[in-house]
Design a protein around this motif. Structure first.
Motif, PDB file in Angstrom:
ATOM      1  N   ILE A 105      10.788 -43.023  46.627  1.00 41.22           N
ATOM      2  CA  ILE A 105      12.186 -42.094  45.532  1.00 41.22           C
ATOM      3  C   ILE A 105      11.479 -41.185  45.131  1.00 41.22           C
ATOM      4  O   ILE A 105      12.165 -40.171  44.084  1.00 41.22           O
ATOM      5  N   GLY A 106      11.433 -41.956  43.488  1.00 38.31           N
ATOM      6  CA  GLY A 106      10.350 -41.976  42.308  1.00 38.31           C
ATOM      7  C   GLY A 106       9.752 -40.590  42.528  1.00 38.31           C
ATOM      8  O   GLY A 106       9.652 -39.667  41.147  1.00 38.31           O
ATOM      9  N   ILE A 107       8.273 -41.317  42.670  1.00 38.11           N
ATOM     10  CA  ILE A 107       7.537 -40.018  43.001  1.00 38.11           C
ATOM     11  C   ILE A 107       7.763 -38.942  43.796  1.00 38.11           C
ATOM     12  O   ILE A 107       6.984 -37.737  43.283  1.00 38.11           O
ATOM     13  N   THR A 108       8.143 -38.623  45.104  1.00 39.03           N
ATOM     14  CA  THR A 108       9.018 -37.929  45.383  1.00 39.03           C
ATOM     15  C   THR A 108      10.005 -37.099  44.888  1.00 39.03           C
ATOM     16  O   THR A 108       9.802 -35.920  44.950  1.00 39.03           O
ATOM     17  N   ALA A 109      10.506 -37.325  43.866  1.00 30.84           N
ATOM     18  CA  ALA A 109      11.565 -36.777  43.793  1.00 30.84           C
ATOM     19  C   ALA A 109      10.718 -36.811  41.584  1.00 30.84           C
ATOM     20  O   ALA A 109      10.956 -34.823  41.455  1.00 30.84           O
ATOM     21  N   TYR A 110       9.836 -36.707  41.709  1.00 27.94           N
ATOM     22  CA  TYR A 110       9.312 -35.939  40.645  1.00 27.94           C
ATOM     23  C   TYR A 110       8.450 -35.316  41.561  1.00 27.94           C
ATOM     24  O   TYR A 110       7.976 -33.769  40.144  1.00 27.94           O
ATOM     25  N   PHE A 111       7.110 -35.163  41.977  1.00 27.59           N
ATOM     26  CA  PHE A 111       6.304 -34.443  42.660  1.00 27.59           C
ATOM     27  C   PHE A 111       6.688 -33.709  43.861  1.00 27.59           C
ATOM     28  O   PHE A 111       6.037 -32.261  43.356  1.00 27.59           O
ATOM     29  N   VAL A 112       7.908 -33.429  44.354  1.00 27.74           N
ATOM     30  CA  VAL A 112       8.529 -32.229  45.189  1.00 27.74           C
ATOM     31  C   VAL A 112       9.081 -31.212  44.843  1.00 27.74           C
ATOM     32  O   VAL A 112       8.762 -30.117  45.198  1.00 27.74           O
ATOM     33  N   PRO A 113      10.273 -31.341  43.852  1.00 28.10           N
ATOM     34  CA  PRO A 113      11.463 -30.072  43.822  1.00 28.10           C
ATOM     35  C   PRO A 113      10.635 -29.399  43.263  1.00 28.10           C
ATOM     36  O   PRO A 113      10.173 -28.210  43.486  1.00 28.10           O
ATOM     37  N   PRO A 114       8.972 -29.385  42.208  1.00 22.75           N
ATOM     38  CA  PRO A 114       9.138 -28.819  41.974  1.00 22.75           C
ATOM     39  C   PRO A 114       8.307 -27.448  42.627  1.00 22.75           C
ATOM     40  O   PRO A 114       7.918 -26.123  42.775  1.00 22.75           O
ATOM     41  N   GLY A 165       2.856 -31.364  50.567  1.00 27.42           N
ATOM     42  CA  GLY A 165       3.424 -32.100  49.805  1.00 27.42           C
ATOM     43  C   GLY A 165       5.100 -32.579  49.844  1.00 27.42           C
ATOM     44  O   GLY A 165       5.262 -33.366  50.385  1.00 27.42           O
ATOM     45  N   VAL A 166       5.510 -31.187  50.587  1.00 25.31           N
ATOM     46  CA  VAL A 166       6.832 -31.306  50.641  1.00 25.31           C
ATOM     47  C   VAL A 166       7.153 -31.964  52.221  1.00 25.31           C
ATOM     48  O   VAL A 166       7.716 -33.132  52.235  1.00 25.31           O
ATOM     49  N   PRO A 167       6.060 -31.900  53.265  1.00 29.69           N
ATOM     50  CA  PRO A 167       6.834 -33.025  54.358  1.00 29.69           C
ATOM     51  C   PRO A 167       6.282 -34.382  54.523  1.00 29.69           C
ATOM     52  O   PRO A 167       6.669 -35.133  54.679  1.00 29.69           O
ATOM     53  N   ALA A 168       5.487 -34.580  53.115  1.00 30.31           N
ATOM     54  CA  ALA A 168       4.408 -35.880  52.652  1.00 30.31           C
ATOM     55  C   ALA A 168       5.175 -36.706  52.545  1.00 30.31           C
ATOM     56  O   ALA A 168       5.764 -37.716  52.090  1.00 30.31           O
ATOM     57  N   ALA A 178       8.120 -37.469  55.266  1.00 33.52           N
ATOM     58  CA  ALA A 178       8.082 -39.079  55.393  1.00 33.52           C
ATOM     59  C   ALA A 178       7.824 -40.481  54.287  1.00 33.52           C
ATOM     60  O   ALA A 178       8.412 -41.404  54.508  1.00 33.52           O
ATOM     61  N   LEU A 179       7.571 -39.658  53.411  1.00 32.43           N
ATOM     62  CA  LEU A 179       7.161 -40.956  52.103  1.00 32.43           C
ATOM     63  C   LEU A 179       8.689 -41.589  51.502  1.00 32.43           C
ATOM     64  O   LEU A 179       9.272 -42.912  52.105  1.00 32.43           O
ATOM     65  N   LEU A 180       9.709 -40.648  52.187  1.00 34.65           N
ATOM     66  CA  LEU A 180      11.749 -41.322  51.936  1.00 34.65           C
ATOM     67  C   LEU A 180      11.637 -41.833  52.900  1.00 34.65           C
ATOM     68  O   LEU A 180      13.006 -42.720  53.129  1.00 34.65           O
ATOM     69  N   ILE A 181      11.459 -41.397  53.953  1.00 38.85           N
ATOM     70  CA  ILE A 181      12.116 -41.724  55.516  1.00 38.85           C
ATOM     71  C   ILE A 181      11.538 -43.708  56.052  1.00 38.85           C
ATOM     72  O   ILE A 181      12.259 -44.234  56.319  1.00 38.85           O
ATOM     73  N   GLY A 182      10.191 -43.418  55.387  1.00 40.72           N
ATOM     74  CA  GLY A 182       9.522 -44.593  56.183  1.00 40.72           C
ATOM     75  C   GLY A 182      10.135 -46.251  55.481  1.00 40.72           C
ATOM     76  O   GLY A 182      10.329 -46.863  56.656  1.00 40.72           O
ATOM     77  N   PRO A 183      10.532 -46.395  54.485  1.00 40.94           N
ATOM     78  CA  PRO A 183      11.090 -47.809  54.386  1.00 40.94           C
ATOM     79  C   PRO A 183      12.388 -48.372  54.756  1.00 40.94           C
ATOM     80  O   PRO A 183      12.455 -49.330  55.429  1.00 40.94           O
ATOM     81  N   ILE A 199       6.372 -36.115  62.625  1.00 42.52           N
ATOM     82  CA  ILE A 199       6.175 -34.738  63.217  1.00 42.52           C
ATOM     83  C   ILE A 199       5.116 -34.309  61.518  1.00 42.52           C
ATOM     84  O   ILE A 199       4.475 -33.370  61.008  1.00 42.52           O
ATOM     85  N   SER A 200       6.472 -35.358  60.189  1.00 45.77           N
ATOM     86  CA  SER A 200       5.656 -34.769  58.731  1.00 45.77           C
ATOM     87  C   SER A 200       4.655 -35.776  58.423  1.00 45.77           C
ATOM     88  O   SER A 200       4.087 -34.427  57.727  1.00 45.77           O
ATOM     89  N   VAL A 201       4.460 -35.941  59.020  1.00 41.34           N
ATOM     90  CA  VAL A 201       2.539 -36.294  59.062  1.00 41.34           C
ATOM     91  C   VAL A 201       1.294 -35.796  59.969  1.00 41.34           C
ATOM     92  O   VAL A 201       0.636 -35.250  58.910  1.00 41.34           O
ATOM     93  N   LEU A 202       2.226 -35.488  60.458  1.00 43.66           N
ATOM     94  CA  LEU A 202       0.985 -34.368  61.368  1.00 43.66           C
ATOM     95  C   LEU A 202       1.178 -33.103  60.437  1.00 43.66           C
ATOM     96  O   LEU A 202      -0.124 -32.749  60.030  1.00 43.66           O
TER      97      LEU A 202
END
Length: 233
Positions: free
Chosen positions: A27-36, A62-65, A68-73, A97-100
């Motif tokens: 969550i932390g990495i996604t929240a930091y890197f994706v919104p910009p 970055g956006v679909p990755a 995927a990072l958030l859904i996985g756990p 689909i996000s991974v692809l």
């Protein structure tokens, strides 16, 4: 309380502790890197915007990755799978689909990255195994090989999680630049990329062995067959 019961309780506590840490980091990495990326900016330092299509490929990656990072756990929580099977299947489709999409975009960004050949090899290798494990997981579930599907998904998410461990290794290695003046940032980044790739493979395989194969070795022949053993309960 018996030793076996205590052991199960300890394993359960460790499982939830590690799962919580993994989820918070994702969550932390996604929240930091994706919104910009969503507003045409970036938190990646010294990003070369002059390379045609480079930034665009990073956004598409970055956006679909991040999704995927958030859904996985949540896909690895047995109670959620059992209680909400339809939601688990839908989330699984969105994840794959996000991974692809992320992997396809990463092919271009890896090809044009100015970070050098060594990093290109690491990123291309990551894309290949990311797509391969996703394909194997999808094929397994289509054949209703549920246990095999879960094993391949553990491997696949390990590569998805490389986005997190890459940054953690960078943070750990950056202080070396203060004590080694000849050490350049590009070398730190390359080392972090390779460590995240190889390290995550080792962690995933250790997890699979300890949670799936080791219990099989301890079972009596009269107990349930191997294919019925599940990942973390």
């Amino acid at each position: 309380m018996s030793t076996a019961t205590m052991s199960r309780a300890v394993r359960r506590r460790w499982w939830w502790t590690l799962w919580s840490l993994l989820t918070v980091l994702a969550i932390g990495i996604t929240a930091y890197f994706v919104p910009p990326y969503l507003v045409g900016s970036t938190n990646i330092p010294n990003l070369d915007m002059s390379i045609p299509g480079y930034y665009t490929s990073l956004v598409i990656h970055g956006v679909p990755a991040g999704l995927a990072l958030l859904i996985g756990p949540w896909q690895f929580v047995p109670r959620l799978r059992a209680r909400f099977p339809r939601a688990h299947r839908i989330a699984g489709r969105v994840y794959l689909i996000s991974v692809l999409a992320a992997a396809m975009a990463a092919l271009y960004s890896a090809a044009v990255t100015p970070s050098g050949f060594t990093l290109q090899v690491a990123f291309f290798g990551l894309v290949v195994v990311w797509l391969y494990t996703a394909a194997k997981a999808y094929r397994a579930i289509r054949r209703r090989e549920v246990q095999l599907h879960r094993i391949w998904m553990v491997r696949n998410y390990a590569f998805t999680f490389a986005a997190v461990t890459l940054r953690l290794y960078q943070l750990a290695l950056l202080p070396l630049m203060n004590v080694m003046p000849s050490l350049e940032y590009s070398s730190v980044y390359e080392s972090a990329a390779w460590l995240s790739l190889l390290g995550n493979v080792l962690v995933a395989e250790y997890f699979i062995v300890q949670r799936t194969l080791a219990p099989l070795a301890r079972r009596q022949p009269s107990e349930q067959p191997a294919e019925e053993v599940l990942l973390p309960q």
